[in-house]
Design a protein around this motif. Sequence first.
Motif, PDB file in Angstrom:
ATOM      1  N   THR A 274       1.502   2.374  45.767  1.00 28.70           N
ATOM      2  CA  THR A 274       1.754   3.815  45.869  1.00 28.70           C
ATOM      3  C   THR A 274       3.238   4.164  45.960  1.00 28.70           C
ATOM      4  O   THR A 274       3.601   5.255  46.407  1.00 28.70           O
ATOM      5  CB  THR A 274       1.004   4.405  47.075  1.00 28.70           C
ATOM      6  OG1 THR A 274       1.369   3.684  48.259  1.00 28.70           O
ATOM      7  CG2 THR A 274      -0.506   4.318  46.884  1.00 28.70           C
ATOM      8  N   GLY A 275       4.090   3.258  45.519  1.00 25.09           N
ATOM      9  CA  GLY A 275       5.528   3.516  45.612  1.00 25.09           C
ATOM     10  C   GLY A 275       5.971   4.737  44.842  1.00 25.09           C
ATOM     11  O   GLY A 275       6.853   5.488  45.292  1.00 25.09           O
ATOM     12  N   LEU A 276       5.386   4.981  43.659  1.00 26.92           N
ATOM     13  CA  LEU A 276       5.799   6.144  42.870  1.00 26.92           C
ATOM     14  C   LEU A 276       5.474   7.436  43.599  1.00 26.92           C
ATOM     15  O   LEU A 276       6.281   8.375  43.602  1.00 26.92           O
ATOM     16  CB  LEU A 276       5.129   6.139  41.496  1.00 26.92           C
ATOM     17  CG  LEU A 276       5.478   7.373  40.656  1.00 26.92           C
ATOM     18  CD1 LEU A 276       6.933   7.332  40.214  1.00 26.92           C
ATOM     19  CD2 LEU A 276       4.555   7.530  39.459  1.00 26.92           C
ATOM     20  N   ILE A 277       4.302   7.505  44.211  1.00 30.99           N
ATOM     21  CA  ILE A 277       3.953   8.719  44.963  1.00 30.99           C
ATOM     22  C   ILE A 277       4.958   8.956  46.077  1.00 30.99           C
ATOM     23  O   ILE A 277       5.430  10.080  46.286  1.00 30.99           O
ATOM     24  CB  ILE A 277       2.521   8.607  45.518  1.00 30.99           C
ATOM     25  CG1 ILE A 277       1.507   8.581  44.366  1.00 30.99           C
ATOM     26  CG2 ILE A 277       2.215   9.763  46.469  1.00 30.99           C
ATOM     27  CD1 ILE A 277       0.085   8.312  44.806  1.00 30.99           C
ATOM     28  N   ALA A 278       5.336   7.880  46.781  1.00 32.14           N
ATOM     29  CA  ALA A 278       6.339   8.009  47.844  1.00 32.14           C
ATOM     30  C   ALA A 278       7.664   8.510  47.287  1.00 32.14           C
ATOM     31  O   ALA A 278       8.308   9.405  47.859  1.00 32.14           O
ATOM     32  CB  ALA A 278       6.523   6.675  48.557  1.00 32.14           C
ATOM     33  N   ALA A 279       8.093   7.944  46.143  1.00 32.66           N
ATOM     34  CA  ALA A 279       9.374   8.348  45.547  1.00 32.66           C
ATOM     35  C   ALA A 279       9.331   9.802  45.088  1.00 32.66           C
ATOM     36  O   ALA A 279      10.278  10.574  45.321  1.00 32.66           O
ATOM     37  CB  ALA A 279       9.719   7.425  44.378  1.00 32.66           C
ATOM     38  N   LEU A 280       8.243  10.205  44.430  1.00 28.20           N
ATOM     39  CA  LEU A 280       8.144  11.587  43.955  1.00 28.20           C
ATOM     40  C   LEU A 280       8.123  12.576  45.114  1.00 28.20           C
ATOM     41  O   LEU A 280       8.710  13.655  45.030  1.00 28.20           O
ATOM     42  CB  LEU A 280       6.898  11.756  43.090  1.00 28.20           C
ATOM     43  CG  LEU A 280       6.937  11.083  41.703  1.00 28.20           C
ATOM     44  CD1 LEU A 280       5.595  11.222  41.005  1.00 28.20           C
ATOM     45  CD2 LEU A 280       8.056  11.682  40.834  1.00 28.20           C
ATOM     46  N   ARG A 281       7.460  12.195  46.197  1.00 28.13           N
ATOM     47  CA  ARG A 281       7.458  13.090  47.363  1.00 28.13           C
ATOM     48  C   ARG A 281       8.858  13.222  47.956  1.00 28.13           C
ATOM     49  O   ARG A 281       9.235  14.312  48.418  1.00 28.13           O
ATOM     50  CB  ARG A 281       6.464  12.579  48.398  1.00 28.13           C
ATOM     51  CG  ARG A 281       5.015  12.889  48.034  1.00 28.13           C
ATOM     52  CD  ARG A 281       4.035  12.274  48.991  1.00 28.13           C
ATOM     53  NE  ARG A 281       2.679  12.780  48.772  1.00 28.13           N
ATOM     54  CZ  ARG A 281       1.577  12.160  49.179  1.00 28.13           C
ATOM     55  NH1 ARG A 281       1.661  11.013  49.846  1.00 28.13           N
ATOM     56  NH2 ARG A 281       0.383  12.671  48.946  1.00 28.13           N
ATOM     57  N   LEU A 282       9.623  12.138  47.946  1.00 26.44           N
ATOM     58  CA  LEU A 282      11.015  12.235  48.392  1.00 26.44           C
ATOM     59  C   LEU A 282      11.805  13.191  47.499  1.00 26.44           C
ATOM     60  O   LEU A 282      12.777  13.809  47.942  1.00 26.44           O
ATOM     61  CB  LEU A 282      11.671  10.851  48.381  1.00 26.44           C
ATOM     62  CG  LEU A 282      11.197   9.855  49.447  1.00 26.44           C
ATOM     63  CD1 LEU A 282      11.821   8.481  49.201  1.00 26.44           C
ATOM     64  CD2 LEU A 282      11.551  10.351  50.846  1.00 26.44           C
ATOM     65  N   MET A 283      11.379  13.315  46.239  1.00 25.08           N
ATOM     66  CA  MET A 283      12.032  14.219  45.287  1.00 25.08           C
ATOM     67  C   MET A 283      11.472  15.638  45.373  1.00 25.08           C
ATOM     68  O   MET A 283      11.802  16.486  44.548  1.00 25.08           O
ATOM     69  CB  MET A 283      11.867  13.679  43.865  1.00 25.08           C
ATOM     70  CG  MET A 283      12.512  12.315  43.651  1.00 25.08           C
ATOM     71  SD  MET A 283      12.130  11.591  42.029  1.00 25.08           S
ATOM     72  CE  MET A 283      13.203  12.581  40.966  1.00 25.08           C
ATOM     73  N   ASP A 284      10.612  15.894  46.370  1.00 18.39           N
ATOM     74  CA  ASP A 284      10.011  17.206  46.621  1.00 18.39           C
ATOM     75  C   ASP A 284       8.852  17.537  45.689  1.00 18.39           C
ATOM     76  O   ASP A 284       8.494  18.724  45.517  1.00 18.39           O
ATOM     77  CB  ASP A 284      11.052  18.342  46.558  1.00 18.39           C
ATOM     78  CG  ASP A 284      12.129  18.185  47.609  1.00 18.39           C
ATOM     79  OD1 ASP A 284      11.808  17.710  48.714  1.00 18.39           O
ATOM     80  OD2 ASP A 284      13.287  18.524  47.318  1.00 18.39           O
ATOM     81  N   ALA A 285       8.218  16.521  45.095  1.00 18.57           N
ATOM     82  CA  ALA A 285       7.020  16.769  44.297  1.00 18.57           C
ATOM     83  C   ALA A 285       5.898  17.279  45.187  1.00 18.57           C
ATOM     84  O   ALA A 285       5.821  16.966  46.376  1.00 18.57           O
ATOM     85  CB  ALA A 285       6.587  15.491  43.583  1.00 18.57           C
ATOM     86  N   ASP A 286       5.010  18.078  44.591  1.00 15.11           N
ATOM     87  CA  ASP A 286       3.876  18.666  45.299  1.00 15.11           C
ATOM     88  C   ASP A 286       2.624  17.841  44.962  1.00 15.11           C
ATOM     89  O   ASP A 286       1.937  18.102  43.971  1.00 15.11           O
ATOM     90  CB  ASP A 286       3.696  20.124  44.862  1.00 15.11           C
ATOM     91  CG  ASP A 286       2.581  20.843  45.620  1.00 15.11           C
ATOM     92  OD1 ASP A 286       1.848  20.179  46.379  1.00 15.11           O
ATOM     93  OD2 ASP A 286       2.444  22.070  45.423  1.00 15.11           O
TER      94      ASP A 286
END
Length: 444
Positions: A274-286
């Motif tokens: 789930t690393g991509l989800i973590a990275a996208l959330r750090l980028m403010d993804a919803d």
Amino acid sequence: MHPAPPLSVQIAPRGPLTGDVTLPGDKSISHRALMFASLAVGRSTITGLLEGEDVLATAAAMRAMGATIERGDDGTWRVDGVGVGGLLQPAGALDMGNSGTSTRLLMGLVASHAIHATFAGDASLSGRPMGRVIEPLAAMGADITASPGGRLPLMVRGLVPAVPIEYTLPVASAQVKSAVLLAGLNTPGITRVIEPVPTRDHSERMLAGFGARIEVEETAAGRVIAVHGEAELQPQTIAVPGDPSSAAFWLVAASIVPGSHVTIRNACMNPTRTGLIAALRLMDADIAETNARSVGGEPVADLVVRHAPLTAIEVPPDLAPSMIDEYPALFVAAAMAEGVTVARGAHELRVKESDRIATMAAALSAAGVTLTEHYDGLSITGSGGAPMTGGVQIASKLDHRIAMAMAVAGLVATDAIGIDDARPVATSYPAFFTTLDALAPPRD
């Protein structure tokens, strides 16, 4: 047979992505389900199996070594295994196509059986080094003859009994770990793998489910995974969850295309994936998780993703092992973020189906993105949501993830982005372009 001609595609903006996505089965789990079921005594059933070319190569190889594998009209796969130690001598070379996972894991299986097998693959796979697997398997006693540079075609002559080893992974690689563990299944004693950096743990989870004696211990040197040899695997009923590596493209596409709202069903949420989800959330993804549950020992959830302005980050290097296949998609997200995203610590991208760092750098640069290439990643200056230029034809380098990532990029380009050859997409996600058309129909 002559290879099929290249399949060139053009992807242009289509407006918002909306609707539900049913993911293909997880590729890593699908490979292992077929292999482990083939080593059990009795009949296993598998639902949700990814029916891409890579997984079908694994099925063909296991059939060639004695397992009975059939697909029912209802999409359920039934596997009658031969038992650990029961693999038969294949009549000819095992054609791995483009599948590095099939090759490396099956090398491990053959290494401790009284058979020999020749592994062959397509031009892309034949360019990928296998030395990192050859080293530990040779230490266990297998006789491996490879082409120059440790490449395919190569032959593995198994040793019975093989020699149990304790092996520390020099690089974070779930494939190398799994190859050694699979060799250890038919090796007397205890085979141990030490991973300083945790990698995907599907092999450990599923082997334990099949009845192998697996022990996992956290130590100062890293995670130690031990398998007790001469295992007896029991048949299982397996439901394969959706592939988070395939979900990556919709997570990014819905995040960067204004007005998008997509629900991704049945995504595997194994924390090593789930690393991509973590990275996208750090980028403010919803990105929201709903309907969390467990399927076959793997955590699963539905993901709801909506468009959101993204902010550049320095991607934590410790996320790399849990998102190594998702970097091409992440690079596209970075190209649309506000600011400079630095994504490093991903040396492994250099030895994937293509050199994914160089290939994505060339493709995004051609599409108008400003970036700097590093030996272990990219620094990408994002547009803050403004479209990239596009209007180019990019080279996929026979890499399915490059082709899909640049298809997503085409959705946010001023002019269409062409992909020279999209055939490799069938190795992992045969329905990708059909799903794209359903979420965002092409404009006339």
